[in-house]
Write a protein that holds these residues in place. Structure first.
Motif, PDB file in Angstrom:
ATOM      1  N   ASP A 146     -16.086 -14.591  38.419  1.00  0.00           N
ATOM      2  CA  ASP A 146     -16.369 -13.287  37.837  1.00  0.00           C
ATOM      3  C   ASP A 146     -17.416 -12.584  38.685  1.00  0.00           C
ATOM      4  O   ASP A 146     -18.278 -13.243  39.280  1.00  0.00           O
ATOM      5  CB  ASP A 146     -16.877 -13.436  36.385  1.00  0.00           C
ATOM      6  N   PRO A 147     -17.315 -11.249  38.799  1.00  0.00           N
ATOM      7  CA  PRO A 147     -16.540 -10.345  37.943  1.00  0.00           C
ATOM      8  C   PRO A 147     -15.090 -10.102  38.366  1.00  0.00           C
ATOM      9  O   PRO A 147     -14.374  -9.384  37.675  1.00  0.00           O
ATOM     10  CB  PRO A 147     -17.330  -9.048  38.034  1.00  0.00           C
ATOM     11  N   ILE A 148     -14.633 -10.687  39.487  1.00  0.00           N
ATOM     12  CA  ILE A 148     -13.299 -10.332  39.977  1.00  0.00           C
ATOM     13  C   ILE A 148     -12.210 -10.754  38.995  1.00  0.00           C
ATOM     14  O   ILE A 148     -11.224 -10.039  38.790  1.00  0.00           O
ATOM     15  CB  ILE A 148     -13.051 -10.936  41.385  1.00  0.00           C
ATOM     16  N   PHE A 149     -12.380 -11.910  38.331  1.00  0.00           N
ATOM     17  CA  PHE A 149     -11.370 -12.358  37.374  1.00  0.00           C
ATOM     18  C   PHE A 149     -11.293 -11.411  36.184  1.00  0.00           C
ATOM     19  O   PHE A 149     -10.204 -11.022  35.742  1.00  0.00           O
ATOM     20  CB  PHE A 149     -11.687 -13.783  36.917  1.00  0.00           C
ATOM     21  N   SER A 150     -12.445 -10.990  35.657  1.00  0.00           N
ATOM     22  CA  SER A 150     -12.447 -10.063  34.525  1.00  0.00           C
ATOM     23  C   SER A 150     -11.856  -8.713  34.913  1.00  0.00           C
ATOM     24  O   SER A 150     -11.179  -8.068  34.109  1.00  0.00           O
ATOM     25  CB  SER A 150     -13.875  -9.882  33.997  1.00  0.00           C
ATOM     26  N   GLN A 151     -12.084  -8.296  36.146  1.00  0.00           N
ATOM     27  CA  GLN A 151     -11.502  -7.034  36.611  1.00  0.00           C
ATOM     28  C   GLN A 151      -9.983  -7.123  36.652  1.00  0.00           C
ATOM     29  O   GLN A 151      -9.282  -6.163  36.323  1.00  0.00           O
ATOM     30  CB  GLN A 151     -12.072  -6.682  37.982  1.00  0.00           C
ATOM     31  N   ARG A 152      -9.464  -8.290  37.038  1.00  0.00           N
ATOM     32  CA  ARG A 152      -8.022  -8.457  37.068  1.00  0.00           C
ATOM     33  C   ARG A 152      -7.448  -8.512  35.654  1.00  0.00           C
ATOM     34  O   ARG A 152      -6.366  -7.979  35.385  1.00  0.00           O
ATOM     35  CB  ARG A 152      -7.638  -9.722  37.843  1.00  0.00           C
ATOM     36  N   LEU A 153      -8.154  -9.167  34.729  1.00  0.00           N
ATOM     37  CA  LEU A 153      -7.709  -9.168  33.338  1.00  0.00           C
ATOM     38  C   LEU A 153      -7.581  -7.744  32.820  1.00  0.00           C
ATOM     39  O   LEU A 153      -6.566  -7.370  32.214  1.00  0.00           O
ATOM     40  CB  LEU A 153      -8.699  -9.952  32.466  1.00  0.00           C
ATOM     41  N   ASP A 154      -8.596  -6.936  33.064  1.00  0.00           N
ATOM     42  CA  ASP A 154      -8.588  -5.543  32.604  1.00  0.00           C
ATOM     43  C   ASP A 154      -7.430  -4.770  33.223  1.00  0.00           C
ATOM     44  O   ASP A 154      -6.721  -4.034  32.532  1.00  0.00           O
ATOM     45  CB  ASP A 154      -9.932  -4.899  32.955  1.00  0.00           C
ATOM     46  N   ARG A 155      -7.215  -4.963  34.504  1.00  0.00           N
ATOM     47  CA  ARG A 155      -6.116  -4.274  35.185  1.00  0.00           C
ATOM     48  C   ARG A 155      -4.759  -4.653  34.604  1.00  0.00           C
ATOM     49  O   ARG A 155      -3.846  -3.823  34.504  1.00  0.00           O
ATOM     50  CB  ARG A 155      -6.145  -4.625  36.680  1.00  0.00           C
ATOM     51  N   ASP A 156      -4.613  -5.921  34.209  1.00  0.00           N
ATOM     52  CA  ASP A 156      -3.317  -6.429  33.764  1.00  0.00           C
ATOM     53  C   ASP A 156      -3.096  -6.296  32.260  1.00  0.00           C
ATOM     54  O   ASP A 156      -2.208  -6.938  31.701  1.00  0.00           O
ATOM     55  CB  ASP A 156      -3.168  -7.894  34.191  1.00  0.00           C
ATOM     56  N   GLY A 157      -3.888  -5.459  31.611  1.00  0.00           N
ATOM     57  CA  GLY A 157      -3.593  -5.130  30.223  1.00  0.00           C
ATOM     58  C   GLY A 157      -4.392  -5.866  29.176  1.00  0.00           C
ATOM     59  O   GLY A 157      -4.180  -5.659  27.975  1.00  0.00           O
ATOM     60  N   TRP A 158      -5.323  -6.737  29.596  1.00  0.00           N
ATOM     61  CA  TRP A 158      -6.199  -7.387  28.639  1.00  0.00           C
ATOM     62  C   TRP A 158      -7.319  -6.424  28.261  1.00  0.00           C
ATOM     63  O   TRP A 158      -7.836  -5.690  29.094  1.00  0.00           O
ATOM     64  CB  TRP A 158      -6.801  -8.662  29.223  1.00  0.00           C
ATOM     65  N   GLN A 159      -7.708  -6.440  26.989  1.00  0.00           N
ATOM     66  CA  GLN A 159      -8.783  -5.583  26.509  1.00  0.00           C
ATOM     67  C   GLN A 159      -9.958  -6.440  26.039  1.00  0.00           C
ATOM     68  O   GLN A 159      -9.780  -7.378  25.257  1.00  0.00           O
ATOM     69  CB  GLN A 159      -8.301  -4.701  25.355  1.00  0.00           C
ATOM     70  N   LEU A 160     -11.140  -6.116  26.551  1.00  0.00           N
ATOM     71  CA  LEU A 160     -12.349  -6.841  26.171  1.00  0.00           C
ATOM     72  C   LEU A 160     -12.801  -6.391  24.788  1.00  0.00           C
ATOM     73  O   LEU A 160     -13.102  -5.216  24.570  1.00  0.00           O
ATOM     74  CB  LEU A 160     -13.452  -6.603  27.198  1.00  0.00           C
TER      75      LEU A 160
END
Length: 306
Positions: free
Chosen positions: A172-186
């Motif tokens: 992180d933060p690169i993994f969280s950025q990819r989650l956000d890009r791929d439709g995951w919502q924090l």
């Protein structure tokens, strides 16, 4: 001290229930955004990683290279069309530690399911590194500019490479950025307390992400936490319209594929889930990757060229 941030997730614990037995392979998946393609990172034995290409339309699997070292799958990405993989790798040995040319840690681009480096950026350590694809032609390299020079024998072709002057952290933060890009919502921010040695980190509030299926009838919940240095990820599928939740014990990854189908990895096996008449999730085994063993596999010619 309270820390509200996402932490590195390098060695994620999967809780095993019941009797102890052989340790199964660990699986992690990345889906292409605009093609029915995914890559599976199969880890096990612990110092070996295999790359497998998965056609999610036909559920066919193409085994690829084995790597004797560590690939940080949460710092990897597939190009939208699925033709290229960017990955971050580490290989520790007496030889690699003395190698000032390639170094013992590097980011590379290859053609999955092979790891033959078409482009390669020596890193020299395991802080940050890896990258993502903004689109099929633009690579966001998670290296600071000072370590963003491609190796002389492995320069990118047909790609624009953008280094990251603010690169920091590890997964992180690169993994969280990819989650956000791929439709995951924090939904909830990770809150962690450092209690000092030997207790170290304690989670006060787990991080919570959610991702809905295309029909918006169900959401996957991803819950991340840490105790001491033991990281964990838990997955729950929640029915949006009814108070019904299903926990996927021991799952190493759960996601919706390109067709909106629930797919998940558990105990070295890949499954697809479907709702039965009782509203419960049935499991359909797609492939068992536990029997695979490391072997030398020369890359085909197409995997060695741009």
């Amino acid at each position: 001290m309270l820390i509200s941030q996402a932490f590195v997730m390098q060695n994620v614990r999967v809780t095993r229930k019941g009797r102890k037995g052989p340790v199964p392979a660990r699986l992690f998946m990345i889906f292409a955004r605009k093609a029915p393609t995914a890559v599976i990172f199969r880890r096990g034995p612990s110092k070996w990683v295999q790359l497998i290409k998965w056609n999610t339309d036909a559920d066919t699997f193409e085994p690829g290279h084995w790597f004797n070292g560590r690939i940080y799958e949460r710092r990897c990405d597939l190009s939208p069309n699925g033709s290229l993989l960017i990955y971050f790798a580490q290989k520790l040995s007496a030889r690699s530690l003395k190698d000032t040319d390639y170094t013992y840690a590097w980011t590379a681009i290859s053609r999955p399911p092979f790891l033959t480096a078409l482009a390669l950026w020596p890193k020299g350590d395991c802080w940050h590194g890896g990258g993502s694809f903004k689109n099929d032609k633009i690579v966001l390299l998670n290296h600071k500019p000072v370590v963003a020079k491609a190796h002389e024998n492995h320069k990118p072709h047909g790609l624009s490479v953008v280094p990251n002057p603010r690169a920091s952290g590890e997964d992180d933060p690169i993994f969280s950025q990819r989650l956000d890009r791929d439709g995951w919502q924090l939904k909830k921010v990770w809150k962690v307390e450092n209690r000092g040695y030997p207790k170290l980190y304690h989670t006060i509030q787990p991080e919570l992400w959610e991702k809905a299926n295309p029909e918006r009838t169900h959401v996957i919940q991803l819950i991340r936490s840490i105790e001491c240095l033991d990281y964990s990820e838990e997955f729950i599928v929640r029915n949006i319209t009814q108070p019904r939740m299903t926990q996927f014990d021991r799952a190493s990854w759960v996601d919706w594929d390109q067709q909106g189908r629930l797919v998940f990895a558990r105990d070295g096996k890949l499954f697809a889930g479907s709702i039965n008449s009782r509203g419960q999730w049935d499991e359909n085994l797609l492939i068992d990757l536990n029997p695979a063993r490391p072997e030398s596999l020369p890359p085909p010619e197409w995997a060695t060229k741009w």
